[in-house]
Design an enzyme around this catalytic site. Structure first.
Site, PDB file in Angstrom:
ATOM      1  N   HIS A   1      33.309  16.768  14.194  1.00  0.00           N
ATOM      2  CA  HIS A   1      32.716  15.883  13.187  1.00  0.00           C
ATOM      3  C   HIS A   1      32.892  16.526  11.822  1.00  0.00           C
ATOM      4  CE1 HIS A   1      29.719  13.604  15.997  1.00  0.00           C
ATOM      5  NE2 HIS A   1      30.896  13.795  16.571  1.00  0.00           N
TER       6      HIS A   1
ATOM      7  N   GLU B   1      30.837  17.069   9.425  1.00  0.00           N
ATOM      8  CA  GLU B   1      29.789  18.035   9.077  1.00  0.00           C
ATOM      9  C   GLU B   1      30.019  19.388   9.759  1.00  0.00           C
ATOM     10  OE1 GLU B   1      29.490  14.925  10.289  1.00  0.00           O
ATOM     11  OE2 GLU B   1      27.440  14.202  10.044  1.00  0.00           O
TER      12      GLU B   1
ATOM     13  N   CYS C   1      24.554  12.772  13.107  1.00  0.00           N
ATOM     14  CA  CYS C   1      24.110  12.584  14.491  1.00  0.00           C
ATOM     15  C   CYS C   1      23.228  13.772  14.891  1.00  0.00           C
ATOM     16  CB  CYS C   1      25.323  12.489  15.415  1.00  0.00           C
ATOM     17  SG  CYS C   1      26.232  14.049  15.576  1.00  0.00           S
TER      18      CYS C   1
ATOM     19  N   CYS D   1      25.051  17.227  14.589  1.00  0.00           N
ATOM     20  CA  CYS D   1      25.248  17.667  13.205  1.00  0.00           C
ATOM     21  C   CYS D   1      23.926  17.967  12.504  1.00  0.00           C
ATOM     22  CB  CYS D   1      26.061  16.633  12.452  1.00  0.00           C
ATOM     23  SG  CYS D   1      27.739  16.456  13.114  1.00  0.00           S
TER      24      CYS D   1
END
Length: 180
Positions: free
Chosen positions: A55, A57, A85, A88
């Site tokens: 991801h 992040e 999410c 993260c």
């Protein structure tokens, strides 16, 4: 920091989000800012890397830690185009990020206010200040266009498959799914 400053840094995250589309990844971008300069930036690369943890992040936090030589990302601000999410948001807490700024909310997977609020959970050893909704319309619009295009491409591929499958039988499947 001022609202204008947050908008400027979110523009940088939007640049990253657009880059994700070049390799068919969901357009989410992130930048880490420390002492008024970007120290790390990334975008989603799950499809490119075939890595469920790639991801925006996570990649940006890893790069920021390498840049400053510490996993404690104190004095850093994480800007991300979509509400993080659970994975993260947990990384934000573990990295000791003091401020998280995000654009669009994520009602299906958001863990910083939508489904839960990991970044501000009083039971955890660290909490982040959360500033939601910065450039939310631009961030959400980018995601909407991406998924609209993806759905249309999937429909077109399904129609092509149907026509090819029926080519050998002489039958034609219409747009509403009927075969003639």
């Amino acid at each position: 920091m001022s609202t204008l400053t947050h908008r400027i840094w979110m523009d940088e995250a939007l640049v990253e989000a657009r880059a994700a589309q070049e390799h068919a990844d969901v357009p989410v971008g992130a930048v880490v800012v420390r002492d008024g300069r970007v120290i790390a930036r990334s975008h989603n690369e799950r499809e490119r890397r075939q890595d469920p943890t790639a991801h925006a992040e996570m990649l940006a936090l890893r790069a920021a830690a390498r840049e400053i030589g510490s996993w404690r990302l104190e004095r850093c601000v994480l800007y991300v185009t979509l509400e993080p999410c659970a994975m993260c948001a947990g990384a934000v807490v573990l990295a000791r990020i003091p401020t998280l700024v995000y654009g669009a909310t994520d009602p299906k997977a958001g863990a910083v206010g939508s489904l839960m609020d990991l970044a501000r959970d009083e039971r955890l050893n660290h909490r982040a200040e959360v500033i939601p909704g910065v450039r939310a319309d631009e961030c959400a619009g980018l995601l909407r266009r991406f998924f609209h295009h993806r759905r249309n491409a999937a429909r077109a591929a399904a129609r092509d498959d149907t026509v090819r499958a029926s080519a050998g039988t002489g039958a034609v499947t219409t747009g509403d799914g009927r075969t003639r």
